[in-house]
Scaffold this active site. Structure first.
Site, PDB file in Angstrom:
ATOM      1  N   HIS A 119       4.229  64.683  87.536  1.00 14.47           N
ATOM      2  CA  HIS A 119       3.607  64.161  86.319  1.00 14.47           C
ATOM      3  C   HIS A 119       2.093  64.136  86.509  1.00 14.47           C
ATOM      4  CE1 HIS A 119       7.092  62.023  84.057  1.00 14.47           C
ATOM      5  NE2 HIS A 119       7.484  63.193  84.568  1.00 14.47           N
TER       6      HIS A 119
ATOM      7  N   TYR B 236       3.837  53.688  78.482  1.00 18.19           N
ATOM      8  CA  TYR B 236       3.718  52.229  78.628  1.00 18.19           C
ATOM      9  C   TYR B 236       3.278  51.688  77.266  1.00 18.19           C
ATOM     10  CZ  TYR B 236       3.757  52.829  83.722  1.00 18.19           C
ATOM     11  OH  TYR B 236       4.105  53.136  85.016  1.00 18.19           O
TER      12      TYR B 236
ATOM     13  N   PRO C 138       6.493  45.378  88.474  1.00 20.72           N
ATOM     14  CA  PRO C 138       6.748  46.830  88.481  1.00 20.72           C
ATOM     15  C   PRO C 138       5.817  47.628  87.547  1.00 20.72           C
ATOM     16  CG  PRO C 138       8.448  45.684  87.271  1.00 20.72           C
ATOM     17  CD  PRO C 138       7.607  44.632  87.915  1.00 20.72           C
TER      18      PRO C 138
ATOM     19  N   LYS D  90       4.222  50.173  92.052  1.00 22.97           N
ATOM     20  CA  LYS D  90       3.643  50.153  93.397  1.00 22.97           C
ATOM     21  C   LYS D  90       4.603  49.679  94.493  1.00 22.97           C
ATOM     22  CE  LYS D  90      -0.075  51.949  92.306  1.00 22.97           C
ATOM     23  NZ  LYS D  90      -0.097  53.367  92.672  1.00 22.97           N
TER      24      LYS D  90
ATOM     25  N   TYR E 261      -3.290  54.361  89.972  1.00 22.60           N
ATOM     26  CA  TYR E 261      -1.910  54.730  89.649  1.00 22.60           C
ATOM     27  C   TYR E 261      -1.406  55.839  90.585  1.00 22.60           C
ATOM     28  CZ  TYR E 261       2.244  55.320  86.724  1.00 22.60           C
ATOM     29  OH  TYR E 261       3.552  55.355  86.271  1.00 22.60           O
TER      30      TYR E 261
HETATM   31  C1  PHB Z   1      10.996  53.399  86.589  1.00 26.36           C
HETATM   32  O1  PHB Z   1      11.151  54.622  86.310  1.00 26.36           O
HETATM   33  O2  PHB Z   1      11.928  52.648  86.911  1.00 26.36           O
HETATM   34  C2  PHB Z   1       9.591  52.822  86.507  1.00 26.36           C
HETATM   35  C3  PHB Z   1       8.525  53.687  86.293  1.00 26.36           C
HETATM   36  C4  PHB Z   1       7.234  53.176  86.227  1.00 26.36           C
HETATM   37  C5  PHB Z   1       7.032  51.808  86.361  1.00 26.36           C
HETATM   38  C6  PHB Z   1       8.106  50.938  86.573  1.00 26.36           C
HETATM   39  C7  PHB Z   1       9.397  51.449  86.647  1.00 26.36           C
HETATM   40  O3  PHB Z   1       5.763  51.316  86.257  1.00 26.36           O
END
Ligand code: PHB
Ligand code: APR
Length: 390
Positions: A73, A201, A293, A297, A385
């Protein structure tokens, strides 16, 4: 009494990755895990790997499937007030992340350890330590009603937030720092195609949402929910309806609904324990720290802890030097706190805080407006990130 160079407590990603890296360096290990392999693999966790984590999997000789199935990505999207804003990792940092589920990371590491014949004792009960402040501490555990004890040089406490290792550091030595957030994440896994090629997000007035994935045919979604929510109150239909409402208009028609494979609610907390070393005990991963989450990280911090510990142990066993081990806690914590900051910042910026004073709401809006108006601000998000350097 049986002896081994390094005893690793916990066969999660941290313990297994450390075990494989030490194996490649010719350092003998034993892993003690309280659960069964299936139980460990049954945990559904985030799936975004920093390049540092990817590199360590390759150095551990466990990257074949990850390199084949992982999704590269080059950016992610943040949606605020219905507007989509892309953070272009490639343009801003020249780097990217790899989307590959933690369950798959754990599966690959488990398979590699089994293949090389290094010992892992699953369903090891009542692990305890003595002599942590001596040169050869002793680890005790019970297996099939038999008591065992092992002498070792070092213990790697990779046993997660609820493990025995952190609790084995004397209370007058251990310091902990914590923030508990006033909401949780309701997660759903489904064999349906993701709504986009990249993660989204979402900061919506009804609450945060995240559209993630495990592959082109398996999606992972999250909804911010109250701390009083119960999973039995969330049918799949209710989840899909709530997610649909929070999606950008451009994506609502793309949402493919399907039966949940897994559905769970997790609380969000920031947590750090210091020091990450006590005598011959070294904490790594969730045993030492927890991040919300939002910044993806958790696994990546476990990986950088493991890298520092691997380097220190390699230096000790190959050159009988202790500089790396003596500097482990300070070095690991420096990166931990930067990831804690980033994860806290992403969480405060993207969630609806119940009963939040208007001032904080105005600050959140200004934070987002500044972020999308400034290449420097977007670069700061992107470089955190994709992963700060080790
Ligand atoms: C996930 O794919 O479970 C996931 C991805 C990004 C995040 C948190 C969880 O920031
Ligand atoms: N004895 C032996 N094993 C134990 C004990 C104990 N007393 N307590 C816990 N364990 C085991 C758990 O069963 C688990 O398999 O230690 C392992 C710890 O694994 P994780 O909790 O996954 O922690 P870690 O390896 O540090 O990985 C961090 O996992 O929880 C996610 O979000 C987190 O992505 C991050 C990653």
């Amino acid at each position: 009494m049986k002896s081994v160079s390094v005893v690793i407590i916990g066969a999660g990603p941290a313990g297994l990755l450390l075990g494989q890296l030490l194996q490649t360096s010719g350092i003998e290990t034993l892993i003690l895990e309280q659960r069964s392999p299936d139980y460990v693999l049954g945990r559904i966790r985030a799936g975004v790997l920093e390049q540092g984590t990817v590199s360590l999997m390759r150095q551990a000789g466990c990257a074949e499937r990850m390199d084949k199935e992982g999704l590269v990505h080059h950016g992610t999207a943040l949606m605020v007030k219905g507007q989509m804003h892309r953070i272009d990792f490639q343009d801003l940092t020249g780097s990217s992340v790899l989307v590959y589920g933690q369950t798959e990371v754990t599966r690959d590491l488990m398979a590699a350890r089994a293949a090389c014949g290094a010992p892992t004792i699953y369903e090891a009960e009542d692990v305890s330590f003595s002599g942590l402040d001596t040169e050869n501490p002793i680890v005790r555990y019970r297996k099939d009603r038999m008591e065992h004890q092992i002498r070792c040089d070092f213990i790697a406490g990779c046993d997660g937030f609820h493990g025995v290792s952190r609790r084995s550091i004397p209370a007058n030595v251990l310091k902990t720092y914590e923030r508990v957030y006033p909401f949780g994440w309701l997660g759903l896994l489904s064999d349906t195609p993701p709504v986009d090629d990249e993660l989204i997000y979402i900061n919506d007035r009804r609450g945060f949402a995240l559209c993630s994935m495990r592959s082109h045919s398996r999606s992972r979604y999250y909804l911010q929910c109250g701390l009083d929510e119960k999973i039995e109150d969330w049918s799949d239909e209710r989840f899909w309806d709530a997610l649909q409402e929070r999606l950008p208009a451009t994506h609502q028609a793309r949402l493919v609904r399907g039966p949940s494979i897994e559905k769970s609610i997790a609380p969000l907390r920031s947590f750090v324990a210091e020091p990450m070393r006590y005598g011959q005990l070294f904490l790594a991963g969730d045993a030492a720290h927890i991040v919300p989450p939002t910044g993806a990280k958790g696994l990546n911090l476990a990986a950088s802890d493991v890298y520092y510990l691997w380097q220190g142990l390699k230096e000790f066993y190959h050159h009988r030097q202790t500089e790396g081990l003596d500097g482990y806690a300070v070095k690991a914590l420096a990166r931990v706190w930067k990831a804690e900051r980033f994860s806290w910042w992403m969480t405060t910026m993207l969630h609806q805080f119940p009963d939040q004073p208007v001032f904080e709401t105005k600050i959140q809006q200004a934070e987002l407006a500044y972020l999308f108006s400034s290449r420097a601000a977007m670069t700061a998000l992107a470089e955190n990130y994709v992963g700060l350097p080790y």
